[in-house]
Design a protein around this motif. Structure first.
Motif, PDB file in Angstrom:
ATOM      1  N   SER A  10       0.890  -1.318  -0.032  1.00  0.00           N
ATOM      2  CA  SER A  10      -0.036  -0.105   0.018  1.00  0.00           C
ATOM      3  C   SER A  10       1.044   1.337   0.127  1.00  0.00           C
ATOM      4  O   SER A  10       0.420   2.241  -0.338  1.00  0.00           O
ATOM      5  CB  SER A  10      -0.851   0.025   1.224  1.00  0.00           C
ATOM      6  OG  SER A  10      -0.256   0.025   2.414  1.00  0.00           O
TER       7      SER A  10
ATOM      8  N   ASP B 291      -2.561  -9.607   1.155  1.00  0.00           N
ATOM      9  CA  ASP B 291      -3.428  -9.217   2.239  1.00  0.00           C
ATOM     10  C   ASP B 291      -2.868  -9.268   3.338  1.00  0.00           C
ATOM     11  O   ASP B 291      -3.510  -9.314   4.394  1.00  0.00           O
ATOM     12  CB  ASP B 291      -4.906  -9.707   1.955  1.00  0.00           C
ATOM     13  CG  ASP B 291      -5.394  -9.037   0.899  1.00  0.00           C
ATOM     14  OD1 ASP B 291      -5.254  -8.061   0.151  1.00  0.00           O
ATOM     15  OD2 ASP B 291      -6.246  -9.926   0.363  1.00  0.00           O
ATOM     16  N   THR B 292      -1.496  -9.740   3.607  1.00  0.00           N
ATOM     17  CA  THR B 292      -1.014  -9.508   4.861  1.00  0.00           C
ATOM     18  C   THR B 292      -0.255  -8.256   5.097  1.00  0.00           C
ATOM     19  O   THR B 292      -0.318  -7.361   4.237  1.00  0.00           O
ATOM     20  CB  THR B 292       0.128 -10.585   5.115  1.00  0.00           C
ATOM     21  OG1 THR B 292       1.096 -10.543   3.984  1.00  0.00           O
ATOM     22  CG2 THR B 292      -0.546 -12.049   4.987  1.00  0.00           C
ATOM     23  N   ILE B 293       0.317  -8.047   6.320  1.00  0.00           N
ATOM     24  CA  ILE B 293       0.801  -6.693   6.823  1.00  0.00           C
ATOM     25  C   ILE B 293       2.268  -6.652   7.183  1.00  0.00           C
ATOM     26  O   ILE B 293       2.445  -7.794   7.660  1.00  0.00           O
ATOM     27  CB  ILE B 293      -0.288  -6.088   7.468  1.00  0.00           C
ATOM     28  CG1 ILE B 293      -0.261  -6.909   9.123  1.00  0.00           C
ATOM     29  CG2 ILE B 293      -1.644  -5.784   7.207  1.00  0.00           C
ATOM     30  CD1 ILE B 293      -1.079  -5.916  10.429  1.00  0.00           C
TER      31      ILE B 293
ATOM     32  N   HIS C 270       3.348  -5.740  10.246  1.00  0.00           N
ATOM     33  CA  HIS C 270       2.828  -5.601  11.577  1.00  0.00           C
ATOM     34  C   HIS C 270       3.793  -5.055  12.689  1.00  0.00           C
ATOM     35  O   HIS C 270       3.453  -4.838  13.841  1.00  0.00           O
ATOM     36  CB  HIS C 270       2.159  -6.754  12.119  1.00  0.00           C
ATOM     37  CG  HIS C 270       3.254  -8.048  12.494  1.00  0.00           C
ATOM     38  ND1 HIS C 270       3.647  -8.905  11.470  1.00  0.00           N
ATOM     39  CD2 HIS C 270       3.859  -8.430  13.578  1.00  0.00           C
ATOM     40  CE1 HIS C 270       4.641  -9.702  11.970  1.00  0.00           C
ATOM     41  NE2 HIS C 270       4.689  -9.389  13.457  1.00  0.00           N
TER      42      HIS C 270
ATOM     43  N   ASP D  69      -3.066 -10.755   9.039  1.00  0.00           N
ATOM     44  CA  ASP D  69      -3.930  -9.801   8.034  1.00  0.00           C
ATOM     45  C   ASP D  69      -4.247  -8.548   8.721  1.00  0.00           C
ATOM     46  O   ASP D  69      -3.656  -8.221   9.750  1.00  0.00           O
ATOM     47  CB  ASP D  69      -5.163 -10.653   7.503  1.00  0.00           C
ATOM     48  CG  ASP D  69      -6.190 -10.805   8.598  1.00  0.00           C
ATOM     49  OD1 ASP D  69      -6.036 -10.440   9.753  1.00  0.00           O
ATOM     50  OD2 ASP D  69      -6.957 -11.911   8.631  1.00  0.00           O
ATOM     51  N   GLN D  70      -5.109  -7.635   8.138  1.00  0.00           N
ATOM     52  CA  GLN D  70      -5.300  -6.298   8.457  1.00  0.00           C
ATOM     53  C   GLN D  70      -6.039  -6.305   9.653  1.00  0.00           C
ATOM     54  O   GLN D  70      -6.018  -5.269  10.432  1.00  0.00           O
ATOM     55  CB  GLN D  70      -5.908  -5.613   7.363  1.00  0.00           C
ATOM     56  CG  GLN D  70      -5.253  -5.298   6.452  1.00  0.00           C
ATOM     57  CD  GLN D  70      -6.105  -4.572   5.207  1.00  0.00           C
ATOM     58  OE1 GLN D  70      -6.278  -3.388   5.373  1.00  0.00           O
ATOM     59  NE2 GLN D  70      -6.072  -4.888   4.140  1.00  0.00           N
ATOM     60  N   ASP D  71      -6.745  -7.404  10.047  1.00  0.00           N
ATOM     61  CA  ASP D  71      -7.474  -7.533  11.340  1.00  0.00           C
ATOM     62  C   ASP D  71      -6.733  -8.209  12.506  1.00  0.00           C
ATOM     63  O   ASP D  71      -6.949  -8.665  13.553  1.00  0.00           O
ATOM     64  CB  ASP D  71      -8.839  -8.469  11.236  1.00  0.00           C
ATOM     65  CG  ASP D  71      -9.810  -7.674  10.235  1.00  0.00           C
ATOM     66  OD1 ASP D  71     -10.035  -6.548  10.274  1.00  0.00           O
ATOM     67  OD2 ASP D  71     -10.373  -8.546   9.306  1.00  0.00           O
TER      68      ASP D  71
ATOM     69  N   GLN E 192      -1.510   2.780  10.686  1.00  0.00           N
ATOM     70  CA  GLN E 192      -2.040   2.755   9.325  1.00  0.00           C
ATOM     71  C   GLN E 192      -1.397   1.473   8.800  1.00  0.00           C
ATOM     72  O   GLN E 192      -0.231   1.038   8.516  1.00  0.00           O
ATOM     73  CB  GLN E 192      -1.730   3.800   8.517  1.00  0.00           C
ATOM     74  CG  GLN E 192      -2.087   3.764   7.057  1.00  0.00           C
ATOM     75  CD  GLN E 192      -1.434   4.826   6.351  1.00  0.00           C
ATOM     76  OE1 GLN E 192      -0.986   5.625   6.633  1.00  0.00           O
ATOM     77  NE2 GLN E 192      -1.328   4.472   4.910  1.00  0.00           N
ATOM     78  N   PRO E 193      -2.381   0.346   8.576  1.00  0.00           N
ATOM     79  CA  PRO E 193      -1.705  -0.894   7.858  1.00  0.00           C
ATOM     80  C   PRO E 193      -0.833  -0.903   6.654  1.00  0.00           C
ATOM     81  O   PRO E 193      -1.427   0.001   5.816  1.00  0.00           O
ATOM     82  CB  PRO E 193      -3.291  -1.606   7.585  1.00  0.00           C
ATOM     83  CG  PRO E 193      -4.302  -0.879   8.253  1.00  0.00           C
ATOM     84  CD  PRO E 193      -3.991   0.309   8.478  1.00  0.00           C
TER      85      PRO E 193
ATOM     86  N   VAL F 253       0.063  -2.843   3.821  1.00  0.00           N
ATOM     87  CA  VAL F 253      -0.530  -4.124   3.302  1.00  0.00           C
ATOM     88  C   VAL F 253       0.202  -4.567   1.926  1.00  0.00           C
ATOM     89  O   VAL F 253       0.682  -3.988   1.067  1.00  0.00           O
ATOM     90  CB  VAL F 253      -2.007  -3.974   3.030  1.00  0.00           C
ATOM     91  CG1 VAL F 253      -2.469  -5.111   2.284  1.00  0.00           C
ATOM     92  CG2 VAL F 253      -3.022  -3.255   4.083  1.00  0.00           C
TER      93      VAL F 253
ATOM     94  N   THR G  82      -0.175  -5.941  -1.155  1.00  0.00           N
ATOM     95  CA  THR G  82      -1.437  -6.117  -1.785  1.00  0.00           C
ATOM     96  C   THR G  82      -1.078  -7.112  -3.158  1.00  0.00           C
ATOM     97  O   THR G  82      -2.157  -7.546  -3.536  1.00  0.00           O
ATOM     98  CB  THR G  82      -1.802  -4.924  -2.619  1.00  0.00           C
ATOM     99  OG1 THR G  82      -0.594  -4.324  -3.360  1.00  0.00           O
ATOM    100  CG2 THR G  82      -2.357  -3.872  -1.460  1.00  0.00           C
TER     101      THR G  82
END
Length: 184
Positions: free
Chosen positions: A27, A58-60, A62, A76-78, A172-173, A175, A177
């Protein structure tokens, strides 16, 4: 026929094995990792397994610590942990140091516990290298293009998620993509 011509013909006839490169789209922008499959075959193969199965998408990132490293690939974002394959054998004695822009396998205190998480060094972190019989963290590649994207990660403020015991989490994640092999 002169020897140099024979040598030249052999060089032309033999295929040149190029190092595998992986394009990581985030991102914040793109960066390219060049793997060192010769010196870190298990770690490289493990990393490519997650690239090829698409599960890094879709992993971040972290955990981002300016002046140290950026870690990602596992949540992931969650902040839900992504499933992993079996842990791999630690290759930290492969002669590659945890230097600026290198990519290494994250692990727990157990040396042979690395699965899917990786990190990118912001500076030379020799304290993460193997020393004598003390295992370190296995370096398997290097960011060869787009390191500015990795540096940009440090501009995002971080927080602590106490319920998970996690520090240095970007607010802010950041990500992943897309991720794909671009050269091998």
């Amino acid at each position: 026929m002169p020897r140099f011509l024979i040598a030249l013909m052999l060089c032309i006839a033999l295929p040149v094995s190029a190092a595998t490169q992986v394009l990581v789209t985030t991102s914040l922008g793109d960066f390219t990792i060049q793997l060192d499959e010769k010196n870190a075959p298990l770690s490289s193969e493990n990393f490519l397994r997650y690239v090829e199965d698409g599960s890094y998408v879709d992993t971040i990132f972290h955990r981002v610590i300016p002046g140290f490293m950026a870690q990602g690939g596992g949540f992931d974002q969650d902040m839900k942990r992504r499933p992993s394959y079996e842990p791999i054998k630690n290759e930290s004695t492969n002669g590659i140091n945890n230097a600026r822009a290198t990519v290494a396998m994250a692990r727990t205190q157990a040396p042979d516990s690395a699965t899917r998480q990786f990190y990118i060094n912001y500076q030379n972190n020799s304290f993460l290298d193997a020393k004598g019989s003390q295992p370190g963290y296995a370096v398997f590649g290097k960011v060869v293009k787009g390191f500015a994207v990795i540096e940009k990660m440090t501009e995002i403020p971080t927080t602590t998620i106490r319920s998970m015991g996690m520090k240095d989490v970007p607010q802010q994640p950041i990500v992943i993509t897309d991720i794909k092999i671009i050269k091998n």
